[in-house]
Write an enzyme that holds these catalytic residues in place. Structure first.
Site, PDB file in Angstrom:
ATOM      1  CD  GLU A 157      -3.050  -1.031   2.200  1.00 25.57           C
ATOM      2  OE1 GLU A 157      -4.185  -1.438   1.950  1.00 25.57           O
ATOM      3  OE2 GLU A 157      -2.724  -0.544   3.315  1.00 25.57           O
ATOM      4  CD  GLU A 165      -4.395  -5.789   2.973  1.00 24.28           C
ATOM      5  OE1 GLU A 165      -5.097  -4.888   3.502  1.00 24.28           O
ATOM      6  OE2 GLU A 165      -3.174  -5.904   3.175  1.00 24.28           O
TER       7      GLU A 165
END
Length: 786
Positions: free
Chosen positions: A192, A265
């Protein structure tokens, strides 16, 4: 874009071998010719045939090694064909250059067990992980290097240790790749990064470091939906992370690249922080979203399929400073102790509808036995101050503990105050919690959660010793705040009036460094009860080994060890009141329990329960906090900006007509899209003249008109913690309704030039409450009156 394995590898598989291995499990594939995995134009390909990835995340560091097989069997029975696993760099290299892969750290054995259970593996080796883990998985010793912006950058002080790390990871795990007969299908690069920065060359450096480690399977990166394009490079495949609205996530992926769609995710629940309510996921929405993804030929990874427990002192900390609980239950389908129930069954039923022809789900493994342990008393004590090392570090002014090669633990500071009038002792910083004793009496506490670094000091007729005991809870695991150096940090001043201050010099520093495995120091025990911070010791007898949950609700705050093994941290403020104790860690016969309690127990007894307590808040047991009389002081001020946000959940950047300078910013809500008198903010970042977010390391909330705390965690800190999944929400439960417009005032810690803001609305479907329509912004040095 199509990402494929090198051509020579794709051509190496005979057609007959490809057919044979199409529906093979990882276990059978290891015995035959190694299957090849690639990323095609619309599908993941195993020997040229489509593979839809149904993945569940599990962190082997959070599950006793003795239970890896049990949890992997549960993940398989839920309907998954793949398990996703982080490598936490600091878990394997706590001291620079000293790598650990044995026992609980045996990542290769975890991969072998996954393969034996018929599961593929997606590996996420960092270097940064986040994951509510100490410093996001980065090693603390990196902080010996000066600076607050070098981590996760192209600075050599970060890149060179990363390259060494990936070479070591490759040495251990490259043989476990699918290209070499193992179960590892893909490897993630970074994590991320678009949340933090947009340096695409950094991603290229990280990718090359992974390749240099010997990995030849496809590499990928993940980002939240709204940050996918920030770090996109054609050399890396992209997956999107989200907890709702898969259509938008998949649309963003399709616009960015040509290839299969995957959610990297999807959140089954959420993590807990000390002092906030236990989080639960929306199960009905999750099942609907997963069904939607699979029908769209998408793949996914469920974060978490099984959360487990953050044993030892590995728990992380949400920003600005909200330490995570030891329990990492996450409200996942497979509970902290491996239990399965209705939530698990709904996932299993959903996934069963999407199995390949001939694919059959195994039954879940049997539930592991649990037992109660009768209440036992801890009668021996070892006061902390009496058990500090004899050797002290001498310092004119205290610096961060990393400077002294101290990793974490308890740090005691000692200095002599001259005789004089009452005053205030003020430190530049104190991370994390500190108890200040003057002449042996507790004078007050310092608490980094509220940036409270001062304590009132009484008048003294003679020279008096001040002792400060500092406790490091956890390093922040998100954002620039991972540059989280610990300890009492000078200058430390004694202020006796508005004009009279004196710097305190000549400090002695002693530390109990708990290190990687939270080892106990030699302790001198005594059989009497004392007030103040101390270790406590007792024991219980066991005739069988079964799981249990130690009830710590009558204790204060500290750490628990069982037979020398650190279970983790406890804190009676909740929401977690028990500590999961796995059966394999219990001896037949006598079991020794040691408890560090920094505030003192109310009752020095413990019992083992047969079920956890994860959702019981006790805010009255927190450290004393002076009552706030803060009120907005906006009368006569002109807003630096007034505007209207667009509807919907998308993040929006706003630029002011002219940059404004100040230490505090207030956003005042005039109305919302739903027309109700409530406001919500998922995230609020402030922008500099180049449109980059300002560093939030020193930020705190100076004022919130109200916060919802009874029915959900709507705390104002949620608006600046970097997590778009939670949010600040004004109070709506109870009988008293807040009056006036909703206002949130952020204190930046120091004046800054603010050229705009980045607003992330509350996420979720259309119609959720609190999404702001019209608003005003004020900037100044003191927008709050005490």
């Amino acid at each position: 874009m199509t990402v494929l394995l090198p051509r020579r590898r794709l051509l190496g598989a005979a057609a007959s071998g490809a057919t044979l291995l199409l529906n093979a499990s990882p276990a059978s594939a290891a015995k035959a010719e190694a299957p090849r995995f690639a990323i095609g134009e619309s599908d993941f390909l195993l020997d040229g045939k489509p593979l839809q990835i149904r993945c569940g995340e599990m962190h082997f560091a959070r599950v006793p090694r003795e239970y890896w097989k049990h949890r992997l069997q549960a993940i398989k029975a839920m309907g998954m064909n793949t398990v996703c696993a982080y490598l936490f760099w600091n878990f394997h290299e706590w001291r620079e250059g000293q790598y650990q892969w044995e026992g609980q750290r045996d990542a290769a054995e975890f991969c072998r067990q996954a393969q034996a259970e018929g599961l593929w593996v997606i590996l996420r080796p960092g270097p940064y992980a986040c994951a509510e883990w100490e410093m996001g998985g980065l090693p603390w010793w990196l902080l010996k290097h000066p600076g607050d912006a070098f981590l996760r950058s192209r600075d050599d002080a970060f890149v060179q240790p990363v390259r060494r790390w990936f070479r070591e990871v490759g040495r251990v795990l490259a043989p476990m790749q699918v290209s070499q007969g193992g179960p590892i299908l893909m490897v993630q690069v970074e994590n991320e990064y678009g949340f933090l920065n947009d340096d695409k060359d950094y991603m290229r450096v990280m990718r090359q470091a992974v390749l240099d480690g010997g990995f030849d399977v496809p590499l990928f990166q993940c980002n939240p939906t709204n940050a996918l394009g920030k770090t996109h490079i054609p050399e890396l495949f992209n997956v999107a992370n989200f907890g709702s609205d898969p259509a938008t996530g998949f649309k963003a992926l399709a616009a960015l690249q040509k290839g299969p769609l995957m959610c990297g995710e999807y959140y089954s629940g959420w993590f807990d922080t000390w002092g906030s309510p236990h989080k639960r996921g929306d199960n009905a929405r999750a099942i609907q979203d997963i069904d939607t993804m699979l029908k769209a030929n998408g793949s996914f990874s469920l974060y978490m399929a099984h959360g487990g427990t953050t044993f030892g002192l590995w728990g992380g900390c949400d920003r600005p400073f909200r330490p995570d609980t030891t329990s990492y239950d996450y409200d996942a389908p497979i509970g902290e102790a491996g239990w399965v129930g209705d939530k698990f069954r709904t996932y299993r039923d959903c996934l069963a509808k999407h199995l390949k022809p001939g694919e059959v789900l195994p039954d879940p493994p049997a539930r592991l036995p649990v037992m109660a342990i009768p209440s036992f008393t801890l009668t021996e004590t070892a006061p902390v101050f009496a058990n500090l090392p004899a050797q002290a570090i001498a310092a004119e002014s205290p610096r961060n503990i990393e400077h002294y090669d101290i990793s974490r633990g308890l740090v005691a500071y000692r200095v002599t105050l001259p005789a004089g009038p009452a005053g205030k002792l003020e430190a530049a910083n104190a991370r994390d919690l500190a108890w200040v004793f003057v002449g042996g009496r507790l004078a007050g506490t310092m608490d980094t959660r509220y940036r409270r670094f001062s304590v009132d000091i009484p008048a003294r007729s003679r020279d008096t010793v001040v002792e400060i005991l500092l406790y490091t809870i956890a390093r922040v695991n998100f954002g620039m705040e991972v540059h989280d150096r610990k300890g009492l940090q000078g200058p430390v001043m004694l202020r006796t009036s508005k004009t009279e201050t004196q710097e305190l010099k000549g400090w002695e520093i002693r530390a109990i460094d708990f290190g990687a495995d939270s080892d106990l120091p030699p302790l001198r025990w005594q059989s009497k009860r004392l007030a103040g911070p101390a270790f406590w010791r007792g024991s219980f007898e066991a005739t069988a080994a079964a799981d249990t949950f130690l009830d710590m609700s009558s204790w204060g705050q500290g750490i628990v060890w069982i037979n020398g093994r650190c279970l983790g941290r406890y804190w009676s403020i909740g929401p977690t009141q028990t500590m999961y104790l796995p059966g394999p860690w219990i001896n037949a016969g006598r079991n020794e329990v040691v408890v560090l309690d920094l505030t003192g127990p109310r009752v020095n007894r413990i019992e083992g329960k047969t079920a956890p307590v994860l959702d019981k808040l006790r805010p009255e047991l927190d450290l004393a906090r002076p009552p706030s009389k803060a009120r907005p002081r906006l009368a006569g001020l002109t807003p630096v900006h007034a505007g209207q946000f667009a509807s919907g959940p998308a993040t929006q950047d706003v630029r002011f007509a002219e940059p404004a300078r100040g230490r505090q910013l207030c956003i005042e809500v005039l109305d919302t899209f739903d027309g109700k008198p409530h406001a919500a903010i998922a995230e609020l970042a402030l922008l500099d003249a180049q449109g980059k977010p300002l560093n939030q390391t020193a930020w705190t909330i100076a004022y919130a008109s109200s916060e919802e705390a009874r029915k959900e965690d709507g705390g104002a800190l949620n608006a600046i913690n970097g997590q778009a999944t939670d949010y600040w929400h004004t109070a709506y439960s109870g009988t008293v309704r807040p009056s006036g417009p909703p206002r949130l005032i952020i204190d930046l810690g120091a004046p800054a030039d603010i050229a705009g803001l980045r607003y992330t609305p509350r996420q979720g479907p259309d119609g959720v409450t609190g999404r702001i329509r019209r608003y005003r912004v004020f900037v100044g040095d003191k927008l709050v009156a005490e």
